[in-house]
Design an enzyme around this catalytic site. Structure first.
Site: not given
Lengths: 645, 303
Positions: A403, A447, A463
């Site tokens: 991520c 994250h 995202d």
């Protein structure tokens, strides 16, 4: 010191064994030469005992103690703290041997050994250490029993007696462990051994910073929702917002300006966050907090903060809403969110430039499309990015990352395409605990995502990871990774006997951690709740505690009464005991079975100055207790009170 | 203690040198109206002590040297036909005395030993169906050599129990022995013995001893000692109630000799080895030596 009383050698050896055993966990932490220098006085003392020589002069003892202090200071640059303090304690106990001349000194050393025994838990809190400490305690108590008995020979009976006493103490210890109120405050806590490798979110983001966290399953915080919780895909826990990029690292941009005015919309969630201690004052809240408890605030990037660093577990009630719009964006800030280091990542800039004719929302969609279709891989162990143009290398050659890679690259692309963008770090998702109806967020859930500024809509959460690994968002970490990725071994599904055994061992150790090491105020509360007690101040608990104390007292009194019913002390017996205690303080202790008159004669010979007084007391006691002379009984107490050898 | 007893003790100490404790214990035993067994190696003064005790107490004294061919009749006496009166007349044996010194009692055969022991228990002797009472008071002071000596008949436990106390004299100290060697012949000293006490004084003393107070705490202690001998695995059996009665009376006598009208644990401890030593039998090893009694005293707490 003239004519020191010679300690019997048998118990002295016992004492040495007990003390060394109690110091051992601390000693093995030290370099061998240091440990040897610390333990030297003990063997010195043994040698003096073997040769029947006097103890060294006080200046020598003092000097050696100072020498050991200096050694500790050189080693740890401190005389306190976890390591320095234990080393000082160890040194002092060892030097204390050099002035151990009387039985009283030996008892003092035994008690010090008990204390040293507890410092083993600063080294380790494992079951093995507990077993070792109990064994050492039994050894200390056994030799203490031998000292107490008087003639000072170690006997098997002493060990049996000690074992019985320890077993008798066990229920009391267990009851106290469970019921004694545990403090929530930092009255006593494990001293840190210097800067520790504390894991958790950090203030910046470099490639690798999040993927390291996925191996850490410690709890970051827990959440109790009031009413219906949000779906997992909306559980974005907002942490540090990173707006400054130097080509490698995303960092926060310190900005004291007040938060912008926002208009929240969408579903509202009320919940309580229980933060585990961390080094920061970040209050993890669902994206986006709209109501905060007193003392908490948000900064201009809408990250929530507590008043001070979280040093102990703390609870905060927060309300969040799913959508929000900024009323008055600061143009200067938006300009800053377009800034990029010059000249690096030319291919990414080129790609972004190709979208610059599209409206901003279309540019975002194009970038997401690029990520979705570019053959990107979601992995915890991507190949190392070695070139200067790390975003180029990720997007066009390695095509594998986590991520932090994708949110960084996406934000870079957006800025290059002229859309103000920033990186948001935090946690995604939560683990539902059915037992307590609450959610657990672990460090492994860390994250990173992006926010882009769209005119008319304000900041929007994008995202990029969802474009590459949709499962990460909807189902969690373990399902979205390849088999070859590093994950804790227990997550893997093998069925060999060894791994079964390891699972069981892990469960046992987990139970130990959970119920013994982790038996804190919160867990105590859970146990008490199961007993029907709501709080430590509730009347039920006070009744429980008083009841338990009374029951123990009653059992004790009954046993006392049963064992020594005929030994109810009358006044003259008490006076005689006092007399014996005072003589013991002056160094004359009664032998086992020594009759009173002979004891008094011995005491008078030992303390010739008090001969007349001792004789008078002895005669009065004998007349009162065995001659049943009431007048003597009355004069006895006065006489004993005035006796101060 | 009366002045005449002090004088008696002084006289005894001038004969048996360096043994004041044993002399006092022996006197306590006689004051408690018990028989005394002196056990030690030959030549340490057992007989002299017995002789001196009898002489000092002003009691009529007979001595019998026990041998392996001594018969009961030699001790008790025999009926002999008297021609002049045409009847059998009983000739009193040496047992008819106030103090009988039975020297080396364990050299006599059991039959003779039991004849003596019957007299000790019953204070009378029966010969040819006729009972003859013994004189008042009647004490037996027996001496014996330790049993590992050759040619002895060890006394069985039941008969040992008849003796209130067993004492050992032991070697004298260096100074006492030097005084003994340098001084006059013991036989001459014994010949010059003069009685210090009258029979009436002796009886008064025995009455006074019965008045010595025993506090409940002291009886607790004596019972605790008995319980310790009974529960200990070291002994074949514990002290009998008769032994405890004896312990109580000797304790009283000792307290009286210490000029007290009440007894204290020190008194019990002083007399306990003498009273209990020959009554305790170590499991598997025969009789207990005095050190065992001392160890027992050290292991029982004093209430």
């Amino acid at each position: 010191m003239k004519n020191p009383p010679v300690l019997p050698r048998g118990p002295l050896y016992g004492l040495v064994a007990a003390v060394i055993a109690s110091l051992l966990p601390a000693l093995i932490q030290l370099p061998v030469w240091h440990a040897a220098l610390i333990i030297l006085p003990v063997f010195w003392r043994l040698r003096l005992a073997a040769q029947r020589k006097a103890l060294p002069h006080w200046s020598l003892r003092f000097g050696y103690a100072c020498f050991l202090f200096v050694l500790v200071f050189v080693q740890y640059h401190s005389l306190v703290g976890r390591q320095g303090g234990v080393a000082v304690l160890t040194s002092l106990i060892a030097v204390k041997f050099l002035e151990t001349a009387t039985r009283r000194d030996a008892r003092v050393l035994s008690l010090l050994a008990c204390f040293a025994c507890s410092t083993g838990f600063l080294v380790s809190q494992s079951v093995a250490m507990l077993v070792y400490s109990i064994a050492v305690l039994a050894l200390i108590m056994t030799q203490l029993t031998a000292w107490h008995r008087g003639d000072g020979k170690l006997q098997a009976a002493d060990a049996r007696k000690t074992g019985r006493m320890l077993l008798e103490a066990l229920p009391v210890a267990l009851i106290l462990f469970v019921l004694f109120p545990r403090l929530n405050g930092p009255l006593w806590h494990m001293p840190d051994s210097g800067p520790s490798a504390h894991t958790g979110l950090s203030e910046d983001m470099t490639p690798g910073s999040m993927s390291d966290l996925t191996l850490d399953d410690t709890v970051a915080f827990r959440v109790d929702f009031e009413g219906k919780p949000p779906p997992r895909t909306s559980m974005y826990w907002r942490g540090p917002v990173l707006e400054y990029f130097d080509g490698l690292t995303w960092t926060q941009r310190p900005d004291p300006s007040p938060p912008p005015g926002i208009v929240p919309s969408g579903p509202r969630w009320r919940y309580t966050v229980t933060l585990e201690p961390n080094q920061h004052n970040w209050l993890m809240a669902l994206d986006l907090p709209v109501e905060l408890p007193d003392g908490a605030h948000v900064n201009n990037a809408m990250q929530a903060f507590t008043r001070g660093p979280i040093t102990q577990r703390q609870r905060f009630s927060v309300t969040s809403q799913s959508s929000w719009r900024v009323l008055d964006a600061n143009p200067r800030e938006l300009q800053a969110d377009l800034r990029l280091p010059a000249e690096i990542n030319p291919r990414a800039r080129q790609l972004a430039a190709s979208w610059s004719n599209l409206p901003p929302a279309q540019r975002v969609a194009a970038a997401m499309q690029f990520l979705r279709t570019g053959g990107f891989q979601y992995t915890l162990s991507p190949p190392l990015l070695e070139s200067r143009d790390k975003v180029d290398e990720l997007l066009f050659s390695s095509r594998a990352g986590f991520c932090e890679h994708y949110s960084g690259a996406f934000t870079f692309l957006m800025r290059a395409a002229g859309v103000p963008a920033r990186v948001v770090t935090g946690y995604l998702g939560a683990e539902y605990n059915r037992n307590g109806d609450y959610y657990i967020v672990r460090q492994a859930f860390a994250h990173a995502w992006s926010e882009v500024w769209l005119p008319g809509q304000g900041w929007q959460r994008i995202d990029p990871t969802s474009a590459i690994a949709p499962d990460r968002i909807s189902r969690g970490l373990a399902q979205s990774l390849r088999q070859t990725d590093r994950l804790p071994a227990l997550v893997r599904d093998d069925n060999t006997a060894i791994s079964q055994l390891r699972l069981r061992w892990d469960a046992a150790m987990h139970g130990w951690d959970k119920w013994v090491i982790g038996y804190d105020a919160r867990r105590q509360m859970q146990v008490l709740n199961q007993l029907g007690i709501e709080s430590l101040l509730s009347p039920q608990f006070v009744i429980w505690l008083l009841g338990a104390a009374l029951a123990m007292l009653l059992i004790y009194l009954l046993s006392l009464r049963g064992a020594t019913q005929r030994r109810v002390l009358d006044a003259q017996q008490k006076a005689w005991r006092l007399f014996v205690r005072r003589l013991a303080r002056a160094g004359v202790t009664p032998h086992a079975g020594e009759p009173p008159q002979r004891f008094a004669q011995r005491a008078a010979n030992a303390l010739p100055l008090h001969r007349a007084h001792i004789d008078r007391i002895a005669n009065l006691y004998l007349a009162a207790h065995y001659g049943q002379d009431a007048a003597a009984a009355q004069r006895l107490l006065q006489s004993v009170r005035g006796f101060r050898p | 203690m009366t002045p005449s007893f002090a004088a008696a003790i002084d006289q005894l100490n001038s004969i048996i040198l360096g043994k004041p404790r044993q002399i006092r214990l022996a006197l306590a035993c006689l004051l408690a109206q018990g028989h005394l067994l002196l056990e030690d190696l030959p030549g340490v003064g057992k007989t002299t002590l017995a002789h001196a005790l009898a002489g000092t107490l002003g009691l009529q004294f007979q001595r019998v040297q026990f041998t392996s061919d001594l018969l009961p009749a030699d001790l008790v006496g025999v009926s002999i036909y008297a021609r002049d009166s045409d009847t059998f007349r009983f000739h009193h044996g040496p047992v008819f005395s106030q103090v009988l010194l039975a020297d080396e009692i364990n050299r006599a055969p059991p039959k003779t030993q039991s004849a003596l022991l019957e007299a000790m228990e019953e204070y009378q002797v029966t010969v040819d169906g006729k009972t003859h009472p013994l004189p008042e008071p009647f004490f037996v002071i027996a001496t014996q050599n330790p049993q590992y000596q050759i040619g002895t008949f060890p006394l069985p436990e039941s008969q040992l129990d008849r003796f209130l106390m067993r004492l050992e004299l032991g070697y004298p100290s260096v100074q006492a022995e030097r005084a003994l060697l340098a001084g006059e012949d013991r036989r001459d000293t014994l010949a010059h013995l003069k009685p210090c006490l009258t029979a009436a004084e002796m009886q008064q003393a025995q009455q006074a001893i019965k008045q010595v107070k025993l506090a409940p705490a002291l009886l607790d202690y004596i019972q605790a000692l008995a319980a310790a001998t009974r529960s200990s695995e070291r002994f074949s059996y514990g002290l009998s109630p008769r032994a405890l009665l004896g312990l109580v009376s000797v304790t009283r006598a000792w307290a009286w000799l210490e000029n007290r009208d009440f007894a204290i644990p020190d008194d019990v401890q002083a007399v306990f080895p003498g009273v209990a030593g020959h009554r305790l039998q170590l499991r598997g090893r025969g009789q207990a030596d005095p050190r065992v009694a001392q160890e027992l005293l050290a292991s029982v707490a004093i209430p």
